[in-house]
Design an enzyme around this catalytic site. Structure first.
Site, PDB file in Angstrom:
ATOM      1  N   CYS A 169       0.846  -1.202   0.000  1.00  0.00           N
ATOM      2  CA  CYS A 169       0.000   0.000   0.000  1.00  0.00           C
ATOM      3  C   CYS A 169       0.878   1.248   0.000  1.00  0.00           C
ATOM      4  O   CYS A 169       1.666   1.451   0.925  1.00  0.00           O
ATOM      5  CB  CYS A 169      -0.925  -0.018   1.208  1.00  0.00           C
ATOM      6  SG  CYS A 169      -2.043   1.390   1.204  1.00  0.00           S
ATOM      7  N   THR A 200      -0.649  -1.056  -5.963  1.00  0.00           N
ATOM      8  CA  THR A 200      -0.868   0.154  -6.763  1.00  0.00           C
ATOM      9  C   THR A 200       0.394   1.008  -6.862  1.00  0.00           C
ATOM     10  O   THR A 200       1.301   0.908  -6.042  1.00  0.00           O
ATOM     11  CB  THR A 200      -2.008   0.987  -6.160  1.00  0.00           C
ATOM     12  OG1 THR A 200      -1.696   1.242  -4.792  1.00  0.00           O
ATOM     13  CG2 THR A 200      -3.321   0.237  -6.251  1.00  0.00           C
ATOM     14  N   CYS A 259      -6.837   0.169 -46.862  1.00  0.00           N
ATOM     15  CA  CYS A 259      -6.401   1.528 -46.499  1.00  0.00           C
ATOM     16  C   CYS A 259      -7.524   2.530 -46.755  1.00  0.00           C
ATOM     17  O   CYS A 259      -8.118   2.543 -47.825  1.00  0.00           O
ATOM     18  CB  CYS A 259      -5.169   1.912 -47.326  1.00  0.00           C
ATOM     19  SG  CYS A 259      -4.680   3.637 -47.117  1.00  0.00           S
ATOM     20  N   CYS A 286      -0.298   7.277 -41.024  1.00  0.00           N
ATOM     21  CA  CYS A 286       0.980   6.577 -41.116  1.00  0.00           C
ATOM     22  C   CYS A 286       2.026   7.499 -41.744  1.00  0.00           C
ATOM     23  O   CYS A 286       3.162   7.589 -41.287  1.00  0.00           O
ATOM     24  CB  CYS A 286       0.834   5.296 -41.927  1.00  0.00           C
ATOM     25  SG  CYS A 286       0.147   5.572 -43.569  1.00  0.00           S
ATOM     26  N   CYS A 325       5.342   8.967 -39.746  1.00  0.00           N
ATOM     27  CA  CYS A 325       6.671   8.592 -40.231  1.00  0.00           C
ATOM     28  C   CYS A 325       7.431   9.818 -40.740  1.00  0.00           C
ATOM     29  O   CYS A 325       8.606   9.993 -40.468  1.00  0.00           O
ATOM     30  CB  CYS A 325       6.543   7.537 -41.327  1.00  0.00           C
ATOM     31  SG  CYS A 325       8.108   6.746 -41.711  1.00  0.00           S
TER      32      CYS A 325
END
Ligand SMILES: Cc1cc2nc3c(=O)[nH]c(=O)nc-3n(C[C@H](O)[C@H](O)[C@H](O)COP(=O)(O)OP(=O)(O)OC[C@H]3O[C@@H](n4cnc5c(N)ncnc54)[C@H](O)[C@@H]3O)c2cc1C
Ligand SMILES: Cc1cc2nc3c(=O)[nH]c(=O)nc-3n(C[C@H](O)[C@H](O)[C@H](O)COP(=O)(O)O)c2cc1C
Ligand code: SF4
Ligand code: SF4
Ligand code: SF4
Lengths: 440, 452
Positions: A138, A204, A346, A352, A356
């Protein structure tokens, strides 16, 4: 229907799905409801010494949501049980009596003095519970009092308390680890040395889930102030998976059973944890989000999965992926993959390309013959998988391995031999010897 | 429920029915719906939706701003390209514009609801902030006359005012807004939105509107050219095409646009008479609108007759569906042949079926007659060139509309034109706004270089 029966350190349950020690397991009422819905076991909400702790009466939770308010991460500042010890023990005993086929493990957290542990273990034994879990995790409140994560962050303490507990009880002892440390292997090794039957993780993660930017206080805010809390739910799964794998492949702890916890929401999540070495799994946030009935999908999903793979016991899943977790330095540098876009699926969103183009390797076109067209330029593509990650269409971009010819990017012929960093010419510490493969 | 009062009558429906029939046709999104819908946008690179918007609004950006709980920023993104972004959000046929181009239309036939999101953001700005986000530049001392306070004129005036020019708008009508006020179907822009938006646009300052002043009647184009540094013509199409049949001037036959204007100006729809049997001639947006609104006013039978095939109709598929859902019967391939009259009024209309012979329309000789209390003409509006007379030089036309170049310059020096009256793109509110803004930028460049 596959046989989902589980035997975790000698504790039997009809399936490997347990509820983690938390509000869902705080009293008989909840636990009985959970068992009725099919949960295999529970770890009772952490018991402490009397007088019980008090919780805040304001908000305990904060959450991260998707736009449609799907809960992604939950943060809490709740303490251990705030009910008297005696009531909890009585209820534990009754529930175990009524539900003998279910696993009932009791979570404990008392100050770091031997007599406290000896005392409470004796009381728990009387309930006929199946085992104990030591809450060294905890991260809020209790840790300020020298318990919970304050113990879990010091391996020597873990080892010491685990040893006391093993001495004072015949029950299996599971040590619950905190993720709020720099290397999870150290506390796991300490638990192992102390004689733990298993570790469970993760508890946690220290966190502030958000800030009220109009009133300038952390969320959840109690009378104008906030305190860091514990983070759990789907968002923490990757962290928990890695820690599970680290323990499972550590030569010192590879035989130590693991109860996997952290963000498990579906049967698939559970299978992933088990494949990385967890003998069973525990769930908290998913139940707190959707109620207990989710276990029904977990059960049928796991069963279907096992049937599909021909597994007859859940143990066949456990650890199956551990051998494939390795260090970066052992990854095959001769493996070459290129992204391939399926033009039929596509939808031409261009994500994309811009990902890139702006942030990576300028390897995807945006135009062809004056028309919007996205295609991978093999001579630029480094095979990084970013485009696959950002494409909104499932399976539209795939990574295809090159098995022959020349990589148009490097001009190097494709080699089917394995070669890793340890022997690479750019590595100043490269070993002269032949390729070093990871130890089995 | 259509009442069965024969002939032309008002008060066919109960007050509740009128109210329900003329409610907002696309109820607005609430905050949660908007945020969830915004999350569907992929934030496309070089987004196809932007290209399909005549005003080139940065759609992915404004949708992202909604998603991040920045609706005011979102509205600014919209309004900086299209100051009538609020009206366009309500009236654009998005199914043939931005939403048709949305990649999610291709992916799953369910485009991002760009129009409703645009409405969400502009509503937040107009309701919560009230004032517009633009300020006038320092005064340039230049004066520009704008003819017509429709979408084209308003957009031009606003952009010119922003650049610091002083603008006077001349409009023939009593109210500004053009067809936003007098033409758009009532259920697309309820609650007097058109006037609210006019006030919003004019609140930038520097714009005076001369109501009830028509060029060609109260003032001439050559006057304007003499007394202003530049003139923008955005007068729309004030004329209406005739069917070319005998008895077109009798009672029982009317121009759809006039009827719609009456409807839009009516303070109490129950006082507006409508026929029990209505026949609409035409296939565009006006035809659909008059047919649907007649039906919603309680007409019993409404038939829309279009002379060519369904695929040639000017109204979008969505609009056609709307009409049919409302119970309008659409008949294709028939052209009006003659009016049936009785006691000095039109009581029906005879059609001849048609065939397309290599694009040419030919009658087949087969006829049918539809009884009608009212026949609406909705076969297009025309420019009234007479209004432009009075100039020493005449302005060149192109297919009946004012010829303009890319910058919306006419053949007359110092005169620009845009919107329906100019030979540009489609006759749409958004196209008119685009023309107005483009022309204003061109005027601003011209006036700035003179000053330099
Ligand atoms: C019934 C109907 C429904 C339509 N529905 C839609 C729709 O749903 N969506 C959509 O995008 N488009 C719709 N349109 C088209 C759209 O309304 C127009 O394309 C748009 O209003 C054109 O704007 P404008 O500024 O060029 O002309 P207008 O809106 O026609 O404005 C011209 C202004 O010039 C004024 N004027 C005219 N002559 C003179 C003169 N001689 N002197 C001074 N002022 C003059 C007029 O009073 C008017 O205010 C519809 C059109 C009609 C008729
Ligand atoms: C409100 C709340 C209270 C918790 N209380 C305890 C506790 O008393 N003892 C304990 O060992 N873990 C406690 N946990 C941690 C959970 O048992 C579990 O380890 C963690 O939430 C991660 O799993 P999850 O992602 O499935 O929620 C608590 C978690 C939450 C959300
Ligand atoms: S979840 Fe229940 S106890 Fe908690 S705030 Fe809501 S109503 Fe109250
Ligand atoms: S991200 Fe996917 S769908 Fe979008 S353009 Fe690239 S390949 Fe096509
Ligand atoms: S095309 Fe559709 S998904 Fe792409 S930016 Fe435009 S609205 Fe968003």
């Amino acid at each position: 229907m596959a046989n989902l029966a589980s035997n975790f350190v000698g504790i039997k349950s009809p399936n490997p799905f347990w509820l983690a020690s938390a509000p869902p397991t705080d009293k008989a009422y909840n636990v009985v409801r959970a068992f009725k819905d099919g949960w295999g076991g529970v770890v009772w909400k952490t018991l402490g010494t009397d007088p019980p702790v008090v919780n805040v009466s304001g908000p305990r939770y904060g959450a991260i949501h998707s736009n449609d308010r799907r809960l992604i991460g939950l943060n809490n500042i709740e303490l251990i049980t705030d009910r008297p010890l005696e009531i909890n023990l009585r209820e534990i005993k009754e529930v175990k009596r009524d539900w003998p086929d279910r696993a009932l493990v009791v979570s404990l957290m008392v100050p770091c003095e031997e007599h406290y542990w000896k005392d409470i273990l004796a009381k728990v034994e009387e309930t006929e519970a199946d085992g104990v879990e030591l809450n060294f995790g905890c991260p809020h409140g209790m840790s300020e009092r020298g318990m919970g994560a304050a113990v879990g962050q010091v391996p020597e303490y873990i080892e010491m308390v685990t040893r006391w507990c093993k001495q004072h009880t015949r029950m299996p002892v599971i040590v619950k680890l905190t993720p709020n440390i720099s290397d999870i292997r150290n506390p796991a090794r300490a638990a192992h040395s102390g004689g733990a039957d298993a570790v469970s993780l993760i508890n946690t993660i220290n966190s502030i889930i958000g800030v009220d930017i109009d009133n300038f206080a952390p969320i959840p805010t109690v009378d104008g102030k906030g305190s860091h809390g514990g983070y759990c739910g789907p968002a923490v799964k990757p962290i928990a998976l890695n820690m599970t794998a680290e323990i499972a492949r550590d030569p010192q702890t590879r035989d130590l059973p693991i109860s996997g916890i952290g963000g498990i929401t579906t049967w698939r999540d559970a299978v992933e944890f088990m494949a990385l070495g967890a003998g069973n799994v525990q769930v908290c946030t998913a139940a707190m989000t959707y109620g207990f009935r989710i276990v029904q999908d977990m059960i049928t999903g796991l069963s279907e999965y096992m049937d599909k793979h021909g597994f007859t016991s859940v143990d066949e899943i456990v650890g199956r992926a551990v051998g494939n977790v390795t260090d970066w330095k052992y990854l095959n540098l001769n493996y070459v993959a290129k992204a391939v876009i399926d033009q039929d699926s596509c939808i031409k969103c261009g994500r994309c390309h811009i990902a890139c183009e702006d942030t990576s390797h300028q390897a995807i076109t945006s135009m062809l013959d004056g028309k919007r067209h996205f295609e991978v330029i093999d001579a630029e593509c480094v095979g990084c998988n970013l485009c696959v990650s950002v494409c909104p269409v499932e399976n539209c971009i795939t990574m295809e391995q090159m098995t022959e010819g020349v990589d148009p990017r490097t001009g190097m012929p494709i080699s089917n031999e394995y070669a890793n960093w340890t022997t690479h010419k750019n590595n100043p510490m490269a070993q002269a010897a032949a390729v070093v493969e990871p130890a089995e | 429920m259509p009442s069965h009062l024969p002939g032309i009558a008002s008060g066919r429906l109960s007050p509740d029915e009128y109210a329900a029939n003329f409610l907002d046709i696309h109820p607005p999104l609430d905050h949660h719906q908007a945020v969830v819908e915004a999350d569907r946008c992929y934030f496309c690179y070089d987004a196809p939706c932007v290209k399909a918007c005549p005003t080139s609004i940065d759609i992915p950006l404004f949708i992202r701003q909604i998603m991040t709980d920045n609706p005011i920023g979102s509205a600014e993104t919209i309004l900086s390209q299209n100051i009538l972004g609020g009206m366009c959000a309500r009236v654009c046929p998005t199914e043939t514009l931005c939403e048709e181009a949305c990649v999610r239309e291709e992916a799953e036939g369910k485009p991002v609801k760009i129009g409703l999101l645009q409405r969400y953001a502009t509503d937040v700005l107009m309701d919560e902030r009230g004032e517009q986000p633009f300020e006038r530049a320092d005064s340039t001392g230049k004066r520009v006359a704008v003819v017509g306070a429709g979408p084209a004129g308003l957009a031009a005036a606003h952009r010119l005012a922003m650049h610091g020019h002083d603008v006077v708008i001349y409009d023939a009508r009593e109210k500004a807004g053009g067809l936003n006020e007098y033409g758009i179907a009532a259920y697309k822009a309820p609650d007097d939105f058109a006037q609210k938006e006019v006030d919003f646009v004019l609140s930038i300052g520097g714009i005076t509107v001369e109501h009830g002043k028509a060029i060609g009647r109260d003032v001439s184009l050559s006057d304007l050219r003499n007394s202003y540094d530049a003139v923008f013509l955005g007068m729309g199409l004030a004329g209406v095409n005739a069917l070319g049949l005998e008895n077109e001037d009798l009672d029982g036959i009317a121009d759809a646009v006039d009827y719609i204007a009456d409807l839009r100006q009516a303070t109490d729809l129950s006082t507006l008479p409508v026929g029990a049997r209505v026949v609409v001639v035409g296939g565009g947006m006006t035809a659909i609108d008059v047919a649907v609104q007649s039906k919603r006013l309680g007409a019993k039978d409404v038939t829309l007759v279009y002379r060519r095939g369904q695929e040639k109709m000017g109204a979008s598929g969505y609009e056609q569906d709307l009409a049919q859902t409302d119970g309008v019967v659409i008949r294709h391939n028939a052209k009006p042949k003659s009016l049936v009259t009785e006691a000095g009024r039109v009581t029906g209309i005879e059609f001849e079926e048609t065939l397309e012979d290599g694009g040419r329309l030919v009658g087949t000789g087969v006829t049918f007659t539809l009884p009608a209390d009212t026949v609406f003409k909705a076969i297009g509006q025309t420019l009234v060139p007479a209004a432009l007379n009075g100039s020493a030089e005449t302005i060149a036309l192109d297919g009946g509309k004012i010829r303009v170049d890319d910058e919306r310059r006419t053949t007359l020096p110092g005169v620009w034109a845009g919107g329906d009256c100019a030979a540009t793109g489609e006759d749409l509110t958004v196209a008119a706004v685009a023309d107005g803004r483009i022309a204003a930028e061109s005027i601003h460049r011209a006036l700035s270089s003179v000053a330099a």
